[in-house]
Design a protein around this motif. Structure first.
Motif, mmCIF file in Angstrom:
data_model
loop_
_atom_site.group_PDB
_atom_site.id
_atom_site.type_symbol
_atom_site.label_atom_id
_atom_site.label_comp_id
_atom_site.label_asym_id
_atom_site.label_seq_id
_atom_site.Cartn_x
_atom_site.Cartn_y
_atom_site.Cartn_z
ATOM 1 N N GLY A 103 -7.408 23.565 -0.188
ATOM 2 C CA GLY A 103 -8.238 24.755 -0.258
ATOM 3 C C GLY A 103 -9.227 24.867 0.880
ATOM 4 N N PHE A 104 -9.531 23.728 1.538
ATOM 5 C CA PHE A 104 -10.515 23.737 2.625
ATOM 6 C C PHE A 104 -9.905 24.153 3.964
ATOM 7 C CE2 PHE A 104 -12.499 21.195 -0.630
ATOM 8 C CZ PHE A 104 -13.828 21.566 -0.557
ATOM 9 N N GLY A 105 -8.588 24.338 3.996
ATOM 10 C CA GLY A 105 -7.983 24.968 5.155
ATOM 11 C C GLY A 105 -7.548 24.069 6.289
ATOM 12 N N GLY A 106 -7.480 22.765 6.079
ATOM 13 C CA GLY A 106 -7.053 21.873 7.146
ATOM 14 C C GLY A 106 -5.541 21.834 7.299
ATOM 15 N N GLU A 107 -5.089 20.915 8.141
ATOM 16 C CA GLU A 107 -3.659 20.754 8.406
ATOM 17 C C GLU A 107 -3.161 19.475 7.738
ATOM 18 O OE1 GLU A 107 -1.593 22.766 10.032
ATOM 19 O OE2 GLU A 107 -3.197 24.237 10.399
ATOM 20 N N ILE A 108 -2.093 19.599 6.940
ATOM 21 C CA ILE A 108 -1.534 18.418 6.288
ATOM 22 C C ILE A 108 -0.795 17.569 7.326
ATOM 23 C CG2 ILE A 108 0.657 19.487 5.615
ATOM 24 C CD1 ILE A 108 0.286 17.902 2.901
ATOM 25 N N TYR A 109 -0.906 16.254 7.177
ATOM 26 C CA TYR A 109 -0.329 15.318 8.149
ATOM 27 C C TYR A 109 0.407 14.229 7.375
ATOM 28 C CZ TYR A 109 -0.128 12.098 12.148
ATOM 29 O OH TYR A 109 0.297 11.259 13.152
ATOM 30 N N HIS A 110 1.677 14.006 7.729
ATOM 31 C CA HIS A 110 2.524 13.026 7.044
ATOM 32 C C HIS A 110 2.693 11.801 7.933
ATOM 33 C CE1 HIS A 110 3.468 16.206 4.183
ATOM 34 N NE2 HIS A 110 3.817 16.976 5.194
ATOM 35 N N ARG A 111 2.241 10.653 7.471
ATOM 36 C CA ARG A 111 2.339 9.408 8.243
ATOM 37 C C ARG A 111 3.642 8.673 7.944
ATOM 38 N NH1 ARG A 111 -3.469 9.021 6.478
ATOM 39 N NH2 ARG A 111 -4.766 9.246 8.339
ATOM 40 N N MET A 112 3.916 7.670 8.779
ATOM 41 C CA MET A 112 5.127 6.865 8.629
ATOM 42 C C MET A 112 5.053 5.911 7.431
ATOM 43 S SD MET A 112 7.520 7.396 10.988
ATOM 44 C CE MET A 112 8.363 5.831 11.256
ATOM 45 N N GLY A 113 3.837 5.500 7.065
ATOM 46 C CA GLY A 113 3.691 4.560 5.960
ATOM 47 C C GLY A 113 3.990 3.125 6.366
ATOM 48 N N CYS A 114 4.259 2.273 5.398
ATOM 49 C CA CYS A 114 4.377 0.824 5.630
ATOM 50 C C CYS A 114 5.784 0.408 6.047
ATOM 51 C CB CYS A 114 3.982 0.058 4.365
ATOM 52 S SG CYS A 114 2.203 0.038 4.062
ATOM 53 N N TRP A 115 5.823 -0.406 7.120
ATOM 54 C CA TRP A 115 7.071 -0.977 7.633
ATOM 55 C C TRP A 115 6.887 -2.476 7.828
ATOM 56 C CZ3 TRP A 115 11.715 1.486 8.568
ATOM 57 C CH2 TRP A 115 11.703 2.863 8.356
ATOM 58 N N ASP A 116 7.886 -3.240 7.355
ATOM 59 C CA ASP A 116 7.801 -4.695 7.386
ATOM 60 C C ASP A 116 8.682 -5.287 8.476
ATOM 61 O OD1 ASP A 116 6.208 -4.451 5.151
ATOM 62 O OD2 ASP A 116 7.798 -4.993 3.723
ATOM 63 N N TYR A 117 8.123 -6.297 9.153
ATOM 64 C CA TYR A 117 8.905 -7.094 10.104
ATOM 65 C C TYR A 117 8.880 -8.542 9.611
ATOM 66 C CZ TYR A 117 10.934 -8.654 14.504
ATOM 67 O OH TYR A 117 11.782 -9.171 15.453
ATOM 68 N N PRO A 118 9.967 -9.001 8.939
ATOM 69 C CA PRO A 118 9.977 -10.365 8.406
ATOM 70 C C PRO A 118 9.933 -11.411 9.510
ATOM 71 C CG PRO A 118 11.708 -9.014 7.392
ATOM 72 C CD PRO A 118 11.176 -8.241 8.558
ATOM 73 N N LEU A 119 9.137 -12.445 9.295
ATOM 74 C CA LEU A 119 9.099 -13.610 10.187
ATOM 75 C C LEU A 119 9.876 -14.776 9.579
ATOM 76 C CD1 LEU A 119 5.321 -13.417 11.209
ATOM 77 C CD2 LEU A 119 7.304 -12.478 12.427
ATOM 78 N N ASP A 120 10.074 -14.732 8.266
ATOM 79 C CA ASP A 120 10.894 -15.700 7.541
ATOM 80 C C ASP A 120 11.700 -14.876 6.527
ATOM 81 O OD1 ASP A 120 11.800 -17.463 5.444
ATOM 82 O OD2 ASP A 120 10.412 -18.990 6.202
ATOM 83 N N ASN A 121 12.962 -14.624 6.843
ATOM 84 C CA ASN A 121 13.752 -13.684 6.045
ATOM 85 C C ASN A 121 13.954 -14.139 4.601
ATOM 86 O OD1 ASN A 121 14.687 -11.254 7.589
ATOM 87 N ND2 ASN A 121 15.283 -12.847 9.049
ATOM 88 N N ARG A 122 14.171 -15.434 4.383
ATOM 89 C CA ARG A 122 14.403 -15.924 3.017
ATOM 90 C C ARG A 122 13.166 -15.710 2.156
ATOM 91 N NH1 ARG A 122 13.270 -20.450 0.322
ATOM 92 N NH2 ARG A 122 12.424 -21.453 2.198
ATOM 93 N N LYS A 123 12.004 -16.100 2.667
ATOM 94 C CA LYS A 123 10.762 -15.938 1.904
ATOM 95 C C LYS A 123 10.382 -14.468 1.767
ATOM 96 C CE LYS A 123 8.965 -20.520 2.987
ATOM 97 N NZ LYS A 123 7.922 -21.319 3.702
ATOM 98 N N TYR A 124 10.718 -13.691 2.786
ATOM 99 C CA TYR A 124 10.428 -12.256 2.713
ATOM 100 C C TYR A 124 11.225 -11.615 1.579
ATOM 101 C CZ TYR A 124 10.552 -7.287 3.824
ATOM 102 O OH TYR A 124 10.479 -5.923 3.733
ATOM 103 N N GLN A 125 12.495 -11.954 1.454
ATOM 104 C CA GLN A 125 13.322 -11.383 0.391
ATOM 105 C C GLN A 125 12.757 -11.714 -0.984
ATOM 106 O OE1 GLN A 125 15.796 -9.259 0.680
ATOM 107 N NE2 GLN A 125 15.715 -9.295 2.922
#
Length: 374
Positions: A337-359
């Motif tokens: 209602g205040f008239g600004g512009e909506i903005y959509h971000r990418m959000g969270c992205w993961d880069y595993p450093l230890d794939n087994r523990k990440y899973q």
């Protein structure tokens, strides 16, 4: 692509309107007992942007929160960072190079880097992602998102996180405009409610630490009414009292309260960093809602941010579109209602450093969607 990366003092974090990438935010986390680290990185402009032949180097930085998940392991969380936003085609490769460069600088049992990206969503830039009425249709399934983001990467290692931590959809208000124009761009009902609040005698004051109980009572009512998690009052003491004035990236925090005849009706935390004012937390009473105090509060916050030299105002969190079933739809209706512009971000992205523990970690996280770092 990443030519060099170095540890740096937190106090040397560059000035930015993204409060989660400031020395102030690191101070908040330190007072909560959470460690953070800062790094400089260097990259050629031509490696960042498509169609650019400039071989000069860009020097940027980022703040990383080291979040313990048990006695041995941690994750590296990058809230709304890095700030530099490469061309879409280069984003995955850039973050991959950054991640591999950071690997040896992080704790040995760090299982992943989670980037909570403030970059604009790839699917917010394309016409076929909107319906005939201009409503955003949202992002495709995770598999499609990951295929696009990992394009040009060497390891194909990025995963869309199960949940976003900070708001991935917001509204920005352009404060460079004159106040009359800002009011004129608002929906008529919003403008009417701002004027109604003034006629009913609603006044907005900036209060200090001694008035934190006023905030907390309004916050408690809001949490009960909307059934969300109730932070301890000490959390807000930290947000209000943290100081980073001897750094390159401080922030000013204001506790604003709207009241009638000394009766508090609504309150909010306004944080000003660089050129941006951010509406970080808000609360309102469960009674006398006909005074429209929340409208007076937002308008005063925008005025104050403008007075302090800000050129934009971040409403910090709405539903991605006008979806009645979305839990944040009420915020969408109020803030748009205040008239600004909506903005959509990418959000969270993961880069595993230890794939087994990440899973293992992500499978547990999926079962407990309430887990947030902020």
């Amino acid at each position: 692509m990443i030519a060099d990366i170095n540890d740096k003092e937190i106090s040397g974090l560059y000035k930015t309107g993204i409060i989660q990438q400031t020395a102030y935010w690191s101070a908040v986390k330190k007072m909560q007992g959470i460690q953070s680290k800062a790094f400089n990185f260097k990259s050629k402009q031509s490696d960042l942007y498509v169609g650019v032949d400039d071989d000069t180097y860009f020097i940027g930085d980022l703040l990383i929160i080291i979040q313990a998940i048990d006695q041995e392991h941690s994750i590296a969380y990058v809230p709304y960072g890095p700030e530099i936003e490469p061309s879409d085609e280069n984003q995955g490769y850039f973050l991959e190079q950054l991640s591999e460069s950071l690997r040896t600088h992080l704790p040995p049992n760090c299982i992943m880097i989670r980037y909570d990206l403030s970059w604009e969503s790839h699917w917010a830039k394309e016409e076929d992602c909107y319906d005939l009425h201009g409503n955003w249709l949202g992002v495709p399934e995770k598999r499609i998102q990951e295929m696009r983001f990992n394009f040009n990467t060497e390891n194909w290692n990025f995963h869309k996180a199960n949940t976003d931590i900070l708001p991935s959809n917001t509204i920005f208000m352009d404060l460079k405009k004159e106040e009359d124009m800002l009011l004129g761009n608002m929906k008529s009902k919003t403008r009417y409610n701002i004027n109604l609040a003034e006629r009913k005698g609603v006044r907005v004051r900036s209060l200090g630490m001694e008035s934190l109980e006023i905030w907390y009572e309004l916050y408690r009512q809001t949490a009960h009414r909307n059934n969300f998690f109730l932070h301890d009052i000490n959390y807000f003491k930290i947000v209000l009292s943290a100081r980073a004035n001897d750094t390159l990236s401080p922030a000013d925090v204001y506790l604003l309260v709207a009241e009638v005849d000394n009766q508090p009706l609504a309150a909010m935390f306004l944080v000003i960093a660089a050129n941006r004012g951010t509406y970080l937390y808000g609360a309102s009473a469960s009674w006398n809602r006909n005074y429209m105090a929340t409208y007076a509060l937002q308008w005063r916050a925008m005025q104050l941010a403008k007075e302090k030299g800000c050129t934009e105002y971040d409403f910090f969190g709405v539903s991605p579109q006008a979806d009645l079933s979305h839990p944040m739809y009420g915020l969408y209706r109020f803030k748009t209602g205040f008239g600004g512009e909506i903005y959509h971000r990418m959000g969270c992205w993961d880069y595993p450093l230890d794939n087994r523990k990440y899973q293992y970690y992500t499978s547990m996280e999926f079962k407990n969607q309430s887990y947030h770092l902020s």
